[in-house]
Structure formats: structure tokens, C-alpha cells
Design a protein around this motif. Structure first.
Motif, PDB file in Angstrom:
ATOM      1  N   THR A  11       0.827  -1.202   0.000  1.00 46.94           N
ATOM      2  CA  THR A  11       0.000   0.000   0.000  1.00 46.94           C
ATOM      3  C   THR A  11       0.864   1.256   0.000  1.00 46.94           C
ATOM      4  O   THR A  11       1.796   1.389   0.809  1.00 46.94           O
ATOM      5  N   GLY A  12       0.557   2.162  -0.923  1.00 40.61           N
ATOM      6  CA  GLY A  12       1.299   3.407  -1.008  1.00 40.61           C
ATOM      7  C   GLY A  12       2.611   3.305  -1.768  1.00 40.61           C
ATOM      8  O   GLY A  12       3.284   4.320  -1.967  1.00 40.61           O
ATOM      9  N   ARG A  13       2.986   2.111  -2.192  1.00 40.35           N
ATOM     10  CA  ARG A  13       4.211   1.911  -2.959  1.00 40.35           C
ATOM     11  C   ARG A  13       3.885   1.860  -4.451  1.00 40.35           C
ATOM     12  O   ARG A  13       2.765   1.514  -4.837  1.00 40.35           O
ATOM     13  N   THR A  14       4.865   2.146  -5.277  1.00 40.20           N
ATOM     14  CA  THR A  14       4.640   2.208  -6.717  1.00 40.20           C
ATOM     15  C   THR A  14       5.562   1.245  -7.450  1.00 40.20           C
ATOM     16  O   THR A  14       6.771   1.225  -7.210  1.00 40.20           O
ATOM     17  N   LEU A  15       4.972   0.475  -8.353  1.00 43.37           N
ATOM     18  CA  LEU A  15       5.700  -0.459  -9.203  1.00 43.37           C
ATOM     19  C   LEU A  15       5.794   0.098 -10.611  1.00 43.37           C
ATOM     20  O   LEU A  15       4.779   0.464 -11.218  1.00 43.37           O
ATOM     21  N   ASP A  34      -3.287  -6.457  -6.229  1.00 44.20           N
ATOM     22  CA  ASP A  34      -4.020  -7.053  -5.115  1.00 44.20           C
ATOM     23  C   ASP A  34      -3.352  -6.766  -3.775  1.00 44.20           C
ATOM     24  O   ASP A  34      -3.991  -6.869  -2.722  1.00 44.20           O
ATOM     25  N   SER A  35      -2.052  -6.413  -3.832  1.00 40.25           N
ATOM     26  CA  SER A  35      -1.303  -6.105  -2.607  1.00 40.25           C
ATOM     27  C   SER A  35      -1.295  -4.613  -2.298  1.00 40.25           C
ATOM     28  O   SER A  35      -0.587  -4.175  -1.383  1.00 40.25           O
ATOM     29  N   GLY A  36      -2.051  -3.839  -3.078  1.00 42.02           N
ATOM     30  CA  GLY A  36      -2.237  -2.422  -2.767  1.00 42.02           C
ATOM     31  C   GLY A  36      -1.309  -1.458  -3.453  1.00 42.02           C
ATOM     32  O   GLY A  36      -1.365  -0.246  -3.196  1.00 42.02           O
ATOM     33  N   ALA A  37      -0.438  -1.938  -4.343  1.00 39.70           N
ATOM     34  CA  ALA A  37       0.529  -1.049  -4.988  1.00 39.70           C
ATOM     35  C   ALA A  37      -0.119  -0.190  -6.063  1.00 39.70           C
ATOM     36  O   ALA A  37      -1.126  -0.568  -6.678  1.00 39.70           O
ATOM     37  N   ASP A  54      -8.119  -4.246 -18.171  1.00 42.88           N
ATOM     38  CA  ASP A  54      -9.470  -4.778 -17.979  1.00 42.88           C
ATOM     39  C   ASP A  54      -9.533  -5.852 -16.897  1.00 42.88           C
ATOM     40  O   ASP A  54     -10.604  -6.150 -16.373  1.00 42.88           O
ATOM     41  N   THR A  55      -8.383  -6.440 -16.562  1.00 40.69           N
ATOM     42  CA  THR A  55      -8.368  -7.509 -15.553  1.00 40.69           C
ATOM     43  C   THR A  55      -8.089  -6.982 -14.147  1.00 40.69           C
ATOM     44  O   THR A  55      -8.206  -7.741 -13.179  1.00 40.69           O
ATOM     45  N   LEU A  56      -7.717  -5.719 -14.009  1.00 41.17           N
ATOM     46  CA  LEU A  56      -7.378  -5.169 -12.702  1.00 41.17           C
ATOM     47  C   LEU A  56      -8.631  -4.706 -11.981  1.00 41.17           C
ATOM     48  O   LEU A  56      -9.589  -4.228 -12.598  1.00 41.17           O
ATOM     49  N   ASN A  57      -8.625  -4.841 -10.665  1.00 43.59           N
ATOM     50  CA  ASN A  57      -9.811  -4.433  -9.916  1.00 43.59           C
ATOM     51  C   ASN A  57      -9.945  -2.917  -9.927  1.00 43.59           C
ATOM     52  O   ASN A  57      -8.961  -2.180 -10.089  1.00 43.59           O
ATOM     53  N   ASP A  58     -11.162  -2.455  -9.741  1.00 45.78           N
ATOM     54  CA  ASP A  58     -11.441  -1.023  -9.912  1.00 45.78           C
ATOM     55  C   ASP A  58     -10.893  -0.168  -8.780  1.00 45.78           C
ATOM     56  O   ASP A  58     -10.980   1.056  -8.819  1.00 45.78           O
ATOM     57  N   LYS A  59     -10.323  -0.793  -7.757  1.00 48.86           N
ATOM     58  CA  LYS A  59      -9.716  -0.034  -6.666  1.00 48.86           C
ATOM     59  C   LYS A  59      -8.220   0.210  -6.897  1.00 48.86           C
ATOM     60  O   LYS A  59      -7.584   0.919  -6.123  1.00 48.86           O
TER      61      LYS A  59
END
Length: 252
Positions: A11-15, A34-37, A54-59
Motif C-alpha cells: 500500500t502506497g508503494r509504486t511499481l 491485489d497487494s495495494g501497490a 481490464d483484468t485489474l480491480n477497480d480499486k
């Protein structure tokens, strides 16, 4: 017995991910999402990026950016765009790759140069562009290949470049250690991706018989290793190569 999924909190990290539309990088993108990145996803093909999105969750906070990793100006521009969108680049995964058939005896110069440009130069361009935007304590994961260790008949540019990536990884790890940035590599073996499925049609039975675990790996199993290498669980691990091949190639 099904494999247990390990949970990570990014969470809060960027890939910053190259080749994101490919089989293994796409699995990495999904796991980090899914791990919040936050995700900055690059690929040569816009349609591959759209399919992944299209496969990524909307959050999930993400941005897609078409990039040819063999073009340093495009890579530099993408890294700057990532910085502007998300701030610092915490993790870099170099997933872009090119796997073309052809033996050395009749290989045109352009095939050799293209393979080196994408599979080796692209890693150099990506890491060089991202480093100015990385904080102390960041992590780099270079996707290499079993071919970089043992060679690959009919794929000399690919195997030569991946071998060089392994050496680049070790040198880079020494250079960035002063900033507590860790740099490791993953060498996948036979993973269930479109690239490998073509190979399996020709040599599948023989190669699976030589694999102690007796099956193909999954992109998610490689993604799990990438996530571990970026996590605090790998805080004292750098300049290493993790083999993910079911025992087909055993090296210490």
C-alpha cells in the motif's frame, strides 16, 4: 495440494513494470495490484496494456504507457511520467522481452541487434531511467531466464542477452547498495505462457520428463517470487538470482 498464496502489503508503494502485457509481467501486475501497490504499466503494444487493464480491480491506481524499451528516450519519458503521477518509484521489474527463432549461421544482423536491444539494452535503459526517482530502500527485479544460464538452441540473441542481464544485475546491485536499493534477478524455466507453449509443441514431453516436479510453472508462481524480492522479507537479499524451473535446471 494447492499452493498457498502469501500476502504482501505494498500500500502506497509504486511499481514500474515493463513488458506488462506478457504472461509473467501481467501476473506480477495483478499480484502487486491485489497487494495495494500503485502500478505504472508499460508495454510496446497498447492493445496488450488495454487487455491487462481490464483484468485489474477497480480499486487499483494504475496508469498505462506504451513504451519501446529499446528506445532510451521513451523509457526516460515514461519514468518521469510515473514520478509525476505517483511520486517515487519504489519497485522496478524489467519484464519486457523478445524471443525470436533462428540459428547463428544464417541470422541477419537486424535479428541479433533487435534481440539484444530489447532483452539487454531495455533493462539498462529502464533501470537507468528509474534510479533517479527511486527512494533509499527500493528494489529492482530483473526477469532473466534459464536460457541465460544454459543457452538455448535457435535463440542465441535471447540467451546471450539474458546471460548479460545476470551479470548486469550483479554489477548494479553493488552500485546501488549505498542507497539500500536491492537488485535481484529471477530466471524462470518452463512457465505456462504463450512463448513456452510453442516450444512445448516440439519438445514438451522430453522437457517435462526432465523436470523433477513434472509440470509447467505458472506465471503467478514467478510473480510470487518477484513480490517476495520486493518485500521486507528479502531485506538482506541482493545480487542474487532465484531459479523458478521445477528443478529442470539445478544451480547453486
Amino acid at each position: 495440494m494447492s499452493a498457498r498464496t502469501v500476502s504482501y502489503d505494498f500500500t502506497g508503494r509504486t511499481l514500474f513494470l515493463t513488458g506488462a502485457g506478457g504472461g509473467i509481467p501481467a501476473a506480477i501486475a495483478k499480484l502487486f495490484a491485489d497487494s495495494g501497490a500503485n502500478l505504472f504499466l508499460t508495454d510496446l503494444r497498447s492493445d496488450s496494456l488495454a487487455a491487462l487493464a481490464d483484468t485489474l480491480n477497480d480499486k487499483t491506481s494504475f496508469e498505462t504507457h506504451p513504451v519501446n524499451v529499446s528506445n532510451p528516450k521513451e523509457v526516460t519519458a515514461a519514468a518521469k511520467a510515473c514520478k509525476e503521477r505517483f511520486g517515487e518509484i519504489d519497485y522496478v521489474v524489467t519484464g519486457a522481452g523478445l524471443y525470436e527463432d533462428g540459428t547463428v549461421d544464417d541470422m541477419p544482423d537486424e535479428v541479433w541487434r533487435r534481440g539484444i536491444a530489447v532483452n539487454l539494452d531495455g533493462v539498462f535503459h529502464t533501470v537507468r531511467a528509474a534510479l533517479p526517482h527511486m527512494p533509499n530502500g527500493g528494489a529492482i527485479v530483473n526477469i532473466a531466464s534459464m536460457a541465460g544460464h544454459r543457452g538455448s538452441f535457435g535463440h542465441a540473441p535471447y540467451s546471450a542477452a539474458k546471460g548479460a542481464v545476470l551479470s548486469l544485475n550483479r554489477s548494479l546491485a553493488q552500485e546501488v547498495a549505498c542507497r539500500n536499493i536491492r537488485c535481484n534477478a529471477i530466471s524462470p524455466g518452463l512457465i505456462d505462457t504463450p512463448m513456452v507453449r510453442g516450444l512445448m509443441q516440439e519438445l514438451g514431453g522430453e522437457m517435462l520428463n526432465m523436470t523433477p516436479l513434472g509440470r509447467l510453472g505458472t506465471p503467478k508462481e514467478v510473480a510470487e517470487v518477484a513480490a517476495f524480492l520486493c518485500s521486507d522479507g528479502a531485506a538482506f537479499l541482493t545480487a542474487e538470482t532465484i531459479h523458478v524451473n521445477g528443478g529442470l535446471y539445478i544451480a547453486s
